[in-house]
Design an enzyme around this catalytic site. Structure first.
Site, PDB file in Angstrom:
ATOM      1  CE  LYS A  65      36.282  36.955  42.044  1.00  0.00           C
ATOM      2  NZ  LYS A  65      36.505  38.205  41.283  1.00  0.00           N
TER       3      LYS A  65
HETATM    4  C1  PLP Z   1      37.408  39.373  42.114  1.00  0.00           C
HETATM    5  C2  PLP Z   1      38.681  39.402  42.855  1.00  0.00           C
HETATM    6  C3  PLP Z   1      38.938  40.329  43.881  1.00  0.00           C
HETATM    7  C4  PLP Z   1      38.051  41.495  44.173  1.00  0.00           C
HETATM    8  O1  PLP Z   1      36.729  41.228  44.311  1.00  0.00           O
HETATM    9  P1  PLP Z   1      35.607  42.347  44.006  1.00  0.00           P
HETATM   10  O2  PLP Z   1      34.430  41.776  44.716  1.00  0.00           O
HETATM   11  O3  PLP Z   1      35.418  42.406  42.535  1.00  0.00           O
HETATM   12  O4  PLP Z   1      36.067  43.616  44.596  1.00  0.00           O
HETATM   13  C5  PLP Z   1      40.122  40.229  44.583  1.00  0.00           C
HETATM   14  N1  PLP Z   1      41.028  39.281  44.312  1.00  0.00           N
HETATM   15  C6  PLP Z   1      40.838  38.382  43.328  1.00  0.00           C
HETATM   16  C7  PLP Z   1      41.869  37.344  43.087  1.00  0.00           C
HETATM   17  C8  PLP Z   1      39.669  38.431  42.550  1.00  0.00           C
HETATM   18  O5  PLP Z   1      39.508  37.569  41.552  1.00  0.00           O
END
Ligand code: PLP
Length: 397
Positions: A186
């Protein structure tokens, strides 16, 4: 998109400060930790950054969504309206609370279409959960209007849109609660981590208890705390928070680089009138983790997607065929394949996801390509990339 491209001294020093105290737990150990409270510090800085009253760090974006839904009282048998273009985590989180995901059409923002939500509202609908996909925001004020008209809870999945805003109001701050992810790919990362933000004292207190076995966090002695409610363990560790805090300090720089790199690719794509950039409610507020565009039809999109790959333009995604982000290829969700029988399996109102009818979303997804925007690109690399994009477009048309 990935903050890991900018790792350096700051992350290392921050983690070492924690390691030197030996306190990896985010609560207690007041003397041993010698004033180092990485999670608490991250929370107050993040709340300030996005303009929310409260921020609670949790162990992932998925647990942020589960925690926010639970704290907002979404539970067994409730229907939650979500888009079919997201990460599976959004669906998992809704199912984890006992609620039922209801998929509603996206439009060319690549997010929920505010004009189609009404068709999905029933007497069981409890919440709308829009996802700000690929760095840019949904038409959130229009979606909020629908939620308010029908007295539904609005929770935002802003996991992919940290730092995005519409006229200065940040993603995650429009509804009852907003959820973020700091997983390893992210915009800012702490390895694994997430956050719930809210302006509501009540939702914050419930989320805070829920994510830590229901502990009320009153007083200084953990052993003497009471349990406010049934919870889970979705805590973050000080080590993860330490990385995240160092990354948060780089967020503005990360987004500036993304916006600059995005503009160059957008100029190149703009030379081709048959390429339509995704609709974005507020271009200046796009966090620019991706550049997404639509081609006139599925066949052209498929040819451009393979052409880009053959010409060495990496990090392009043709989501329609991708297993990760679109309902069409989520075979495990379409067949509700679980490790155990869930409560929802028994509900007469449970949906059958094996068939779905979202013609507008299918049409958009089949014509859409996204290209990831990297932080590490040099101007020379961007120029080469733009040349390869031109070559692909000309070759195939
Ligand atoms: C990455 C993501 C999540 C979940 O995040 P994690 O930290 O990997 O559990 C939820 N929603 C969206 C749209 C994402 O891209």
């Amino acid at each position: 998109m990935p903050g890991f491209e900018l790792f350096g001294e700051e992350e290392r020093n921050s983690v070492n400060e924690v390691l030197e105290t030996g306190v990896l737990f985010r609560y207690g150990f007041d003397t041993a930790r010698r004033g180092i409270w990485k999670a608490k510090e991250f929370e107050s800085e993040f709340a300030l950054k996005v303009g929310a009253k409260h921020c609670l760090l949790v162990s992932s974006g998925t647990s942020a969504l589960s925690t926010a839904l639970a704290a907002c009282g979404v539970g067994y048998g409730d229907e939650v309206i979500i888009p079919p273009f997201t990460f599976v985590a959004t669906v998992e989180a809704v199912l984890s609370t006992g609620a039922i995901p209801v998929f509603s059409e996206i439009n060319e923002t690549l997010c929920l279409d505010p004009d189609k939500i009404n068709e999905k509202i029933t007497e069981k609908t409890k919440a709308i959960l829009p996802v700000h996909m690929c760095g840019a925001m949904a038409q959130i004020s229009e979606i909020k209007r629908v939620a308010d008209e029908h007295n539904l809870i609005l929770i935002e999945d802003a996991c992919q849109a940290v730092g995005a805003h519409i006229d200065g109001k940040f993603a995650g701050t429009w509804g009852k609660a907003g959820c973020f992810s700091f997983d390893s790919v992210k915009t800012i990362t702490c390895g694994e981590g997430g956050a719930v933000v809210t302006d509501s004292d009540e939702i914050y207190v419930k989320a805070d208890a829920f994510h830590d076995h229901g502990h009320d966090h009153i007083g200084n002695d953990r052993g003497k705390e009471d349990h406010m409610l049934l919870g889970m363990n979705y805590r973050i560790s000080e080590l993860n928070a330490a990385v995240g805090l160092a990354q948060l300090a780089k967020l503005d720089e990360i987004i500036d680089i993304q916006r600059k790199n995005f503009a160059e690719i957008a100029n190149t794509l703009g030379e081709f009138p048959f390429v339509k950039l995704r609709d974005i409610p507020n271009r200046e507020g796009d966090s620019c983790t991706f550049i997404s565009f639509m081609l006139p039809d599925e066949d052209t999109a498929r040819r451009i997607a393979s052409g880009l790959s053959e010409n060495g333009v990496d990090s392009c995604f043709y989501w329609y065929d991708n297993n990760w982000h679109y309902l069409r290829n989520w075979h495990h969700i379409r067949s509700l394949k679980t490790a155990m029988l869930t409560a929802q399996h028994k509900l007469p109102s449970m949906k059958d996801y094996s068939e779905y009818s979202l013609p507008q979303s299918d049409s958009i997804m089949s014509r859409t390509i996204s290209m990831q925007i990297k932080l590490s690109w040099t101007s020379e690399e961007i120029a080469i990339r733009c040349e390869k994009i031109r070559k692909t477009m000309k070759e195939l048309l």
